[in-house]
Design an enzyme around this catalytic site. Structure first.
Site, short mmCIF file in Angstrom:
data_model
loop_
_atom_site.label_atom_id
_atom_site.label_comp_id
_atom_site.label_asym_id
_atom_site.label_seq_id
_atom_site.Cartn_x
_atom_site.Cartn_y
_atom_site.Cartn_z
N ASN A 162 0.85 -1.19 0.00
CA ASN A 162 0.00 0.00 0.00
C ASN A 162 0.89 1.25 0.00
OD1 ASN A 162 -1.95 1.96 0.30
ND2 ASN A 162 -2.57 1.34 2.37
N GLY A 183 9.84 2.06 0.78
CA GLY A 183 8.67 1.22 0.59
C GLY A 183 8.87 -0.26 0.79
N ASP A 185 8.83 -3.72 3.00
CA ASP A 185 7.86 -4.12 4.03
C ASP A 185 8.11 -5.56 4.48
OD1 ASP A 185 6.76 -5.69 1.95
OD2 ASP A 185 5.28 -4.17 1.45
N ASP A 369 18.89 -1.85 21.46
CA ASP A 369 19.64 -0.72 20.91
C ASP A 369 20.28 0.12 22.03
OD1 ASP A 369 20.17 1.07 18.53
OD2 ASP A 369 19.00 2.47 19.74
N GLU A 398 23.48 -3.92 22.16
CA GLU A 398 24.39 -3.12 21.34
C GLU A 398 25.28 -2.31 22.26
OE1 GLU A 398 24.50 0.40 17.94
OE2 GLU A 398 23.14 0.47 19.65
#
Length: 653
Positions: A162, A183, A185, A369, A398
């Site tokens: 989409n 874009g 996904d 993270d 990390e």
């Protein structure tokens, strides 16, 4: 500008609190649902809605569920409900909220005051589910695995993507712009699971997939990377849905692949509701407001405290309080408010969120993270809770620290002098990354070149479990190694021979097998689209279409080594290495009768290697086969010839 906006938001909140009307609503409850049968049966529900703190009482008659306490915070729009579900079974629990309001009728200023009250009750249904992941034998990763790190927005776009998602603050897909969304996904990743199996990797580490509902800024940057969370319980709809994530995990598991989820406890995105309506005054590590500089206020009365990015104060026994504060309480960047893990309600929220995602989609590990920027004792509790609920689950921190003594502080099983033990299963081995990067850009000498790599492994005496370190050469935050090596594919092969045959858990960054480079400065150029991930791509990594001979050759090299590592037991055993001589580094991986000899020739000359030096590891060996040369078997010779700038990986029998 965002800091000024935050000041205005905070002031507006104060005025709203003081003038709050008694209209009450419930907009959401986090977690969105929960699981019975937890070893810790306590559940925190964060109820959010207009004036919800005005509720006097919360009750339930659900069998086995007990409400322990109700906590009101500084904002009138949050209510924390703490429950005990020790005896509860799966089903739909009804929560009842009671509000009592009073009305005063003054009949005369000198006589009677008549008070009346009314009670309003409203109900909310809440789903309790049966656990699925308790005792799962699949969870976790080890040095028998090969990780593959990828960025969902840049890997592949699935069928039915989409291009517009209604209600998002910004959604501009422009593949010509390195800092905007492209874009990719979750379905795009799922559609290429066979590629990972063929390549030889066993676990997929996706950069964060949760909602980042932030506008593109004036410089054309978006949060395609996923590190600015605005909803902890929702996959970003531009990547797909929670159900798409579960489907990806399920199908990956069916193909023998594990999935590692990237999480961030240190900060959220600026557009998270917590920034605009803080539950409590200490929910965020706030900047130093109204700081004076030379007698005048900065930035119209505000000052932004950014982290120093220096992590040594966290491990430094002589660290000053101000240095520690700047490291752990400063914001990572102005668009990512720093969360305060000292607040126990916040930390409970985050811990539950990890548990929820494990149970809901079936991930096998978590990569946390910016680990050292968090409060270390709060994160210690997170580790403890995860391991109690999910034995065998892997927690990777990390830890971007350059030297081994620093990274050791967070490593698995280390008991530090200050009494701290992290609880992490794995840390990122940045010291090895930097040693390889620097070593292969300089000439071999007394302590340069391959000696840097060798000495990095020597310092493993600091670690109880060096085999649990995650080892890599590049990632989404640093230059592509092909760029640092100035396009020298031979050097890249030497580096990846080490990564895929050394102690630890190897991790490759997507596109490395295609010789990706960072052509220009900037994060976007470190995060290029995967060839073939979009319709119309002329080059295709998944089919091999239009790849150059160099790209095909290097892909075959990585595929050979990764699949060999996956199939050999030698890499779960011990290592014996020899001091590099004349630009040649030799080491052995041994696990019982499984033996592998690795030879790295970093010199500019062909070498004849006398094998008698390695007699202690070759004793009893009759034959050897070179993995990188078709596995043709030969009797054990007295010498072997190694081409310049090349490696050999021998299976010994």
């Amino acid at each position: 500008m965002r800091i000024l906006l935050l000041t205005a938001i905070l002031m507006a909140n104060v005025m709203t609190m003081s003038a709050a009307k008694q209209k009450i609503s419930i907009d959401r409850i986090d977690p969105t649902d929960w699981y019975v049968g937890m070893k810790n049966p306590s559940l925190q529900l964060m109820v959010y809605g207009k004036n919800i703190a005005s509720v006097q009482e919360v009750t339930t008659d659900y069998p086995g569920a007990v409400i322990d306490s109700v906590v009101r915070l500084d904002s009138p729009n949050y209510l924390l409900v703490y429950m005990n579900l020790r005896e509860a079974q799966a089903g739909t629990m009804t929560l009842q909220f009671k509000v009592q309001t009073s009305k005063f009728n003054v009949q005369s200023s000198l006589t009677k005051v008549k008070a009346t009250s009314s009670i309003t009750k409203f109900k909310v249904n809440y789903t309790l589910k049966q656990r699925e992941m308790a005792g799962s034998k699949r969870m976790g990763f080890t040095n028998a695995d090969v990780l593959y790190m990828l960025m969902p927005d840049r890997f592949a776009q699935g069928a039915g993507h989409n291009p517009q998602v209604k209600g998002m603050r910004a959604y501009k897909e422009d593949r010509s712009q390195p800092s905007l969304r492209h874009g990719g996904d979750l379905n795009g990743i799922r559609e290429h699971l066979d590629y990972f199996n063929e390549l030889g990797v066993t676990a997929l580490w996706l950069t964060p997939v949760l909602e980042n509902d932030s506008p593109d800024d004036e410089h054309g940057y978006s949060t395609y990377h996923g590190y600015a969370t605005t909803d902890y319980y929702r996959v970003d709809p531009r990547f797909g849905t929670n159900e798409d994530y579960r489907r990806l995990c399920d199908e990956a598991h069916q193909k023998g692949l594990k999935v590692v989820m990237d999480m961030i406890f240190n900060h959220s995105g600026f557009e998270h509701p917590w920034t605009h309506d803080m539950p409590a005054k200490d929910w965020l590590n706030l900047p130093q407001w109204l700081v004076e500089s030379n007698g005048t206020s900065q930035a119209e009365g505000t000052s932004f405290l950014q982290t120093s990015y220096k992590l040594t104060p966290v491990v430094d026994p002589y660290a000053s309080k101000v240095d520690m504060k700047e490291t752990t309480e400063g914001w990572f960047v102005p668009t990512m408010p720093d969360l305060n893990q000292h607040n126990p309600h916040l930390m409970r929220y985050l811990i539950q969120n990890s548990i929820w995602w494990i149970e809901t989609v079936g991930i096998d590990g978590i990569r946390m993270d910016t680990y050292p920027y968090n409060d270390k004792y709060a994160m210690q509790k997170w580790c403890d809770r995860m391991h109690k609920e999910f034995p065998g689950f892997s927690l990777l921190g990390e830890c971007w620290l350059n030297d081994n003594p620093f990274i050791t502080y967070y490593s698995n099983g280390v008991k530090n002098l200050d009494g701290y033990t992290s609880g992490l299963d794995h840390v990122t081995d940045f010291p090895l990354t930097f040693a390889m990067n620097r070593g292969f850009q300089e000439a071999d000498g007394w302590d340069t070149g391959l000696l840097r790599v060798y000495q990095n492994f020597v310092s493993d005496y600091l670690l109880p479990h060096p085999e649990k370190n995650v080892i890599f050469i590049d990632n989404h935050d640093v230059n592509r190694i092909m760029t640092d090596m100035k396009g020298d594919v031979d050097k890249l092969k030497l580096i990846y021979t080490i990564v895929l045959t050394q102690r630890g858990i190897p991790c490759m960054y997507y596109g490395s097998e295609m010789l990706y480079e960072s052509e220009k400065p900037g994060d976007g150029y470190k995060r290029k689209n995967m060839y073939g991930g979009w319709q119309g791509d002329t080059k295709n990594a998944f089919t091999g279409e239009n790849l150059t001979d160099k790209e095909k050759d290097f892909y075959a090299f990585i595929k050979t080594l990764a699949n060999f590592r996956k199939s050999s037991n030698a890499f779960s055993g011990k290592m014996i290495h020899f001091v590099p001589q004349d630009g040649v580094y030799v080491y052995f991986r041994i696990n019982g009768n499984d033996k592998v000899m690795v030879v790295i020739n970093n010199s500019d000359y062909e070498k004849n290697i006398d094998l008698s030096r390695f007699e202690e590891c070759l004793r009893g060996v009759k034959s050897m086969s070179n993995v990188l040369d078709g596995m043709r078997s030969t009797s054990l010779p007295s010498t072997i010839k190694v081409d310049k700038k090349s490696s050999q990986v021998w299976v010994l029998k």
